[in-house]
Design a protein around this motif. Structure first.
Motif, short mmCIF file in Angstrom:
data_model
loop_
_atom_site.label_atom_id
_atom_site.label_comp_id
_atom_site.label_asym_id
_atom_site.label_seq_id
_atom_site.Cartn_x
_atom_site.Cartn_y
_atom_site.Cartn_z
N THR A 242 59.65 -16.21 10.41
CA THR A 242 58.58 -16.79 11.22
C THR A 242 57.93 -15.73 12.10
N LEU A 243 56.68 -15.96 12.43
CA LEU A 243 55.93 -15.16 13.38
C LEU A 243 55.45 -16.08 14.48
N ARG A 244 55.78 -15.75 15.71
CA ARG A 244 55.31 -16.51 16.87
C ARG A 244 54.42 -15.60 17.71
N PHE A 245 53.36 -16.20 18.24
CA PHE A 245 52.41 -15.40 19.02
C PHE A 245 51.92 -16.20 20.23
N ALA A 246 51.78 -15.49 21.34
CA ALA A 246 51.14 -16.04 22.53
C ALA A 246 50.44 -14.89 23.25
N GLY A 247 49.25 -15.15 23.74
CA GLY A 247 48.52 -14.12 24.44
C GLY A 247 47.68 -14.69 25.56
N LEU A 248 47.45 -13.88 26.58
CA LEU A 248 46.57 -14.23 27.69
C LEU A 248 45.55 -13.11 27.87
N GLY A 249 44.27 -13.46 27.85
CA GLY A 249 43.24 -12.45 28.06
C GLY A 249 42.71 -11.91 26.75
N ASN A 250 42.03 -10.76 26.84
CA ASN A 250 41.27 -10.26 25.70
C ASN A 250 41.97 -9.14 24.92
N ALA A 251 43.29 -9.12 24.93
CA ALA A 251 44.01 -8.26 23.99
C ALA A 251 44.01 -8.96 22.64
N SER A 252 43.65 -8.25 21.58
CA SER A 252 43.46 -8.87 20.27
C SER A 252 44.70 -8.73 19.40
N ALA A 253 44.88 -9.70 18.50
CA ALA A 253 46.02 -9.69 17.59
C ALA A 253 45.55 -10.09 16.20
#
Length: 351
Positions: A242-253
């Protein structure tokens, strides 16, 4: 705060700047006299090649961890030397790495020497677009060991305007089968931005066992009192797939899967300043052929990462460096701190 050395190489006087930067980076990594001399040799050879074959370019020097994530962290530190140019490129990369190959009436031993004295050395070139050469020199000569978790991480960091410190930072941590890649972009640039992104790195290293959303909660508390940062956190569970992702703001993934790049969406906010009350992980499947790439807003947010097959299987720091180089040109340099971090499959043993 970790230092990053950005050395533009456009005339022979920059060779002295290169040697001074290597000495400082080697001291920060704790290298002994022999390994420092090896790092200086590699950096000088790469800088000389920039002048001879590409009409100049730049060297980026950083102190990094090994590409293979180690549970609990690894005290081993490497000087990473990255040479980037927009020159004519190399038509035959394997031949260029052989001793005796030259197009400049020299002995032709430079790149072969670099490969021998560095712990890891990689070269990527595209005719008409330029070349990236990358070397890591650590405290003792050793080859890259196969990764026990099946993935490896690498990245590059370019400070804005040749500053000593970048407001961006990235790290990769491991807890059991969980490998977490994070990129933090401190607001603005300079020492205060670097302080925020460094605090994020330190906090994540204490939070390797948490999910991305939980880790962002921990980071938000630790970054209170700083400028704050845009942060992207991606976690691969190699056992569960599995791949889990969470981000805040304008860092790109971005994640490479099924022959295409797919963007992973972040939430609005600033870690340490404003975090939504509810933050959840976005989840998708992870297979051994997938690649994860994070970058700060020094790169255009809508620009799709490169997808050449030889890059997708290359050293992750090489892919990060090519992504950085191809986002601009000598006439259009980045207008902010710029960092790229990549998580990719580790080479199989014997290959």
């Amino acid at each position: 705060m970790p230092r990053v050395w950005d050395v533009p190489v456009h005339d022979p006087t920059r060779l002295r700047d290169t040697r001074l930067a290597v000495a400082e980076a080697a001291d920060a990594a704790g290298l002994d006299e022999t390994r420092t001399a090896n790092a200086a040799l590699v950096a000088t050879e790469l800088a000389t090649n920039l002048l001879k074959h590409a009409d100049g370019g730049r060297l980026l020097l950083d102190v990094v961890s090994p590409p293979e994530p180690v549970e609990g962290g690894d005290p081993t530190r490497f000087v990473q030397i990255t040479a980037l140019d927009h020159g004519p490129g190399i038509a035959d990369v394997p031949a260029a790495l052989d001793d005796g190959f030259t197009t400049a009436r020299s002995l032709g031993a430079g790149l072969g020497t670099c490969r021998r004295v560095a712990d890891t050395f990689a070269l990527h070139s595209t005719p008409g677009r330029g070349t990236v050469a990358l070397a890591r020199i650590g405290p003792g000569a050793r080859g890259a060991a196969p990764s026990a978790c099946g993935v490896r991480a690498g990245g590059v960091n370019l400070p804005y305007g040749g500053a000593e410190y970048s407001g961006d930072a990235w790290t990769c941590v491991r807890s059991g089968d969980r490998v977490t890649l994070m990129l933090a972009d401190g607001l603005g640039h300079g020492p205060l931005a670097a302080h925020a992104s460094t605090a994020a790195v330190d906090a994540l290293r204490r939070s390797a066992h948490l999910s991305p959303a939980e880790a962002l909660g921990r980071l938000d508390a630790d970054l209170r009192g700083t400028r704050g940062a845009a942060v992207a956190v991606a976690q691969v569970d190699t056992a569960a797939g599995t791949l889990r992702f969470a981000g805040l703001g304008n860092a790109s993934a971005w994640v490479w899967e099924d022959g295409a790049w797919h963007c992973l969406l972040s939430h609005p906010g600033i870690v340490g300043v404003h975090r939504p009350r509810t933050l959840v992980d976005r989840q998708r499947r992870w297979r051994g052929d997938r690649v994860l790439l994070l970058h700060s807003d020094g790169l255009p947010g809508r620009r799709t990462p490169p997808s050449a097959p030889d890059l997708l299987s290359a050293d992750p720091a090489v892919m990060a460096a090519v992504t950085l180089r191809d986002s601009g040109s000598a006439a259009r340099p980045p207008r902010d701190d710029t960092s790229v971090a990549v998580l990719s499959p580790a080479p199989r043993e014997g290959r």
